[in-house]
Design a protein around this motif. Structure first.
Motif, PDB file in Angstrom:
ATOM      1  N   ALA A   2       0.820  -1.209   0.000  1.00 12.12           N
ATOM      2  CA  ALA A   2       0.000   0.000   0.000  1.00 12.12           C
ATOM      3  C   ALA A   2       0.853   1.256   0.000  1.00 12.12           C
ATOM      4  N   GLU A   3       1.992   1.215   0.733  1.00 11.35           N
ATOM      5  CA  GLU A   3       2.883   2.375   0.757  1.00 11.35           C
ATOM      6  C   GLU A   3       3.421   2.677  -0.635  1.00 11.35           C
ATOM      7  N   GLN A   4       3.772   1.634  -1.375  1.00 12.56           N
ATOM      8  CA  GLN A   4       4.301   1.847  -2.722  1.00 12.56           C
ATOM      9  C   GLN A   4       3.239   2.437  -3.637  1.00 12.56           C
ATOM     10  N   ASN A   5       2.007   1.963  -3.505  1.00 13.01           N
ATOM     11  CA  ASN A   5       0.923   2.514  -4.312  1.00 13.01           C
ATOM     12  C   ASN A   5       0.686   3.985  -3.973  1.00 13.01           C
ATOM     13  N   LEU A   6       0.747   4.339  -2.688  1.00 13.47           N
ATOM     14  CA  LEU A   6       0.579   5.722  -2.265  1.00 13.47           C
ATOM     15  C   LEU A   6       1.710   6.575  -2.847  1.00 13.47           C
ATOM     16  N   GLU A   7       2.930   6.076  -2.771  1.00 14.98           N
ATOM     17  CA  GLU A   7       4.070   6.823  -3.307  1.00 14.98           C
ATOM     18  C   GLU A   7       3.933   7.005  -4.821  1.00 14.98           C
ATOM     19  N   ASP A   8       3.469   5.978  -5.514  1.00 17.31           N
ATOM     20  CA  ASP A   8       3.251   6.097  -6.962  1.00 17.31           C
ATOM     21  C   ASP A   8       2.197   7.159  -7.272  1.00 17.31           C
ATOM     22  N   THR A   9       1.108   7.169  -6.483  1.00 14.08           N
ATOM     23  CA  THR A   9       0.047   8.158  -6.684  1.00 14.08           C
ATOM     24  C   THR A   9       0.573   9.564  -6.426  1.00 14.08           C
ATOM     25  N   ILE A  10       1.377   9.721  -5.383  1.00 14.83           N
ATOM     26  CA  ILE A  10       1.982  11.015  -5.069  1.00 14.83           C
ATOM     27  C   ILE A  10       2.855  11.488  -6.222  1.00 14.83           C
ATOM     28  N   GLU A  29      11.592  18.678  -6.281  1.00 17.51           N
ATOM     29  CA  GLU A  29      12.167  17.338  -6.185  1.00 17.51           C
ATOM     30  C   GLU A  29      11.417  16.611  -5.078  1.00 17.51           C
ATOM     31  N   TYR A  30      10.963  15.404  -5.386  1.00 22.85           N
ATOM     32  CA  TYR A  30      10.306  14.564  -4.386  1.00 22.85           C
ATOM     33  C   TYR A  30      11.393  13.951  -3.523  1.00 22.85           C
ATOM     34  N   VAL A  31      11.302  14.153  -2.206  1.00 21.84           N
ATOM     35  CA  VAL A  31      12.286  13.590  -1.277  1.00 21.84           C
ATOM     36  C   VAL A  31      11.771  12.280  -0.704  1.00 21.84           C
ATOM     37  N   GLY A  32      10.513  12.281  -0.266  1.00 24.18           N
ATOM     38  CA  GLY A  32       9.951  11.062   0.297  1.00 24.18           C
ATOM     39  C   GLY A  32       8.712  11.350   1.113  1.00 24.18           C
ATOM     40  N   ILE A  33       8.204  10.299   1.748  1.00 21.64           N
ATOM     41  CA  ILE A  33       7.037  10.418   2.624  1.00 21.64           C
ATOM     42  C   ILE A  33       7.409   9.788   3.954  1.00 21.64           C
ATOM     43  N   ASP A  34       7.042  10.448   5.042  1.00 17.94           N
ATOM     44  CA  ASP A  34       7.421   9.927   6.353  1.00 17.94           C
ATOM     45  C   ASP A  34       6.279   9.145   6.997  1.00 17.94           C
ATOM     46  N   GLU A  35       6.501   8.719   8.248  1.00 14.21           N
ATOM     47  CA  GLU A  35       5.535   7.867   8.955  1.00 14.21           C
ATOM     48  C   GLU A  35       4.210   8.583   9.208  1.00 14.21           C
ATOM     49  N   VAL A  39       4.498  14.586   3.022  1.00 16.11           N
ATOM     50  CA  VAL A  39       5.308  14.517   1.810  1.00 16.11           C
ATOM     51  C   VAL A  39       6.403  15.576   1.911  1.00 16.11           C
ATOM     52  N   HIS A  40       7.633  15.144   1.688  1.00  9.04           N
ATOM     53  CA  HIS A  40       8.787  16.044   1.747  1.00  9.04           C
ATOM     54  C   HIS A  40       9.241  16.374   0.331  1.00  9.04           C
ATOM     55  N   LEU A  41       9.361  17.685   0.051  1.00  8.19           N
ATOM     56  CA  LEU A  41       9.782  18.166  -1.261  1.00  8.19           C
ATOM     57  C   LEU A  41      10.895  19.184  -1.102  1.00  8.19           C
ATOM     58  N   ASN A  42      11.677  19.343  -2.148  1.00  5.29           N
ATOM     59  CA  ASN A  42      12.602  20.459  -2.284  1.00  5.29           C
ATOM     60  C   ASN A  42      12.102  21.289  -3.446  1.00  5.29           C
ATOM     61  N   LEU A  43      11.860  22.566  -3.203  1.00  2.44           N
ATOM     62  CA  LEU A  43      11.532  23.468  -4.299  1.00  2.44           C
ATOM     63  C   LEU A  43      12.840  23.974  -4.876  1.00  2.44           C
ATOM     64  N   THR A  44      12.957  23.948  -6.194  1.00  2.00           N
ATOM     65  CA  THR A  44      14.211  24.299  -6.843  1.00  2.00           C
ATOM     66  C   THR A  44      14.000  25.403  -7.873  1.00  2.00           C
ATOM     67  N   GLY A  45      15.085  25.867  -8.437  1.00  2.00           N
ATOM     68  CA  GLY A  45      15.018  26.918  -9.448  1.00  2.00           C
ATOM     69  C   GLY A  45      14.447  28.185  -8.841  1.00  2.00           C
ATOM     70  N   ALA A  46      13.624  28.885  -9.591  1.00  3.17           N
ATOM     71  CA  ALA A  46      13.025  30.130  -9.114  1.00  3.17           C
ATOM     72  C   ALA A  46      12.180  29.896  -7.865  1.00  3.17           C
ATOM     73  N   CYS A  47      11.599  28.716  -7.731  1.00  9.46           N
ATOM     74  CA  CYS A  47      10.753  28.422  -6.572  1.00  9.46           C
ATOM     75  C   CYS A  47      11.561  28.314  -5.283  1.00  9.46           C
ATOM     76  N   GLY A  48      12.811  27.900  -5.394  1.00 16.61           N
ATOM     77  CA  GLY A  48      13.642  27.727  -4.214  1.00 16.61           C
ATOM     78  C   GLY A  48      13.928  29.029  -3.500  1.00 16.61           C
ATOM     79  N   VAL A  76       5.694  19.327   3.231  1.00 14.74           N
ATOM     80  CA  VAL A  76       6.716  20.170   3.855  1.00 14.74           C
ATOM     81  C   VAL A  76       7.918  20.288   2.931  1.00 14.74           C
ATOM     82  N   GLN A  77       8.581  21.426   3.042  1.00 12.68           N
ATOM     83  CA  GLN A  77       9.787  21.634   2.249  1.00 12.68           C
ATOM     84  C   GLN A  77      10.990  21.233   3.080  1.00 12.68           C
ATOM     85  N   ASP A  78      11.803  20.343   2.529  1.00 12.60           N
ATOM     86  CA  ASP A  78      13.075  20.015   3.149  1.00 12.60           C
ATOM     87  C   ASP A  78      14.020  21.157   2.825  1.00 12.60           C
TER      88      ASP A  78
END
Length: 88
Positions: A2-10, A29-35, A39-48, A76-78
């Protein structure tokens, strides 16, 4: 499994949202999902470096992801620091 399916959907939802960021010279950039299903992301380029990045993250990406994946509690932004060409 189920976790893999959730990550695929994300990841699919992020790919659908990505062109909106790229249109403004940014990306993410997708970093991951925690317990806690955050959802952890890095905003890059102009967004960063954009002062509106937090609003984009919360009102744009988070809202979009929660619609696609109701299990998501938060986006959340890492704060990965990129020192690039800075001199010390």
């Amino acid at each position: 499994m189920a976790e893999q399916n959730l990550e695929d959907t994300i990841k699919e939802a992020l790919e659908m949202f990505r062109p909106q960021l790229q249109a403004d010279g940014g990306d993410m950039e997708y970093v991951g999902i925690d317990e806690q299903n955050r959802v952890h992301l890095n905003l890059t380029g102009a967004c960063g470096s954009c002062p509106m990045a937090t609003m984009t993250l919360k009102m744009g990406i988070e809202r979009y992801l929660k619609d696609a994946c109701p299990e998501i509690t938060e986006v959340v932004q890492d704060n990965a620091v990129d020192y690039g060409d800075m001199e010390f």
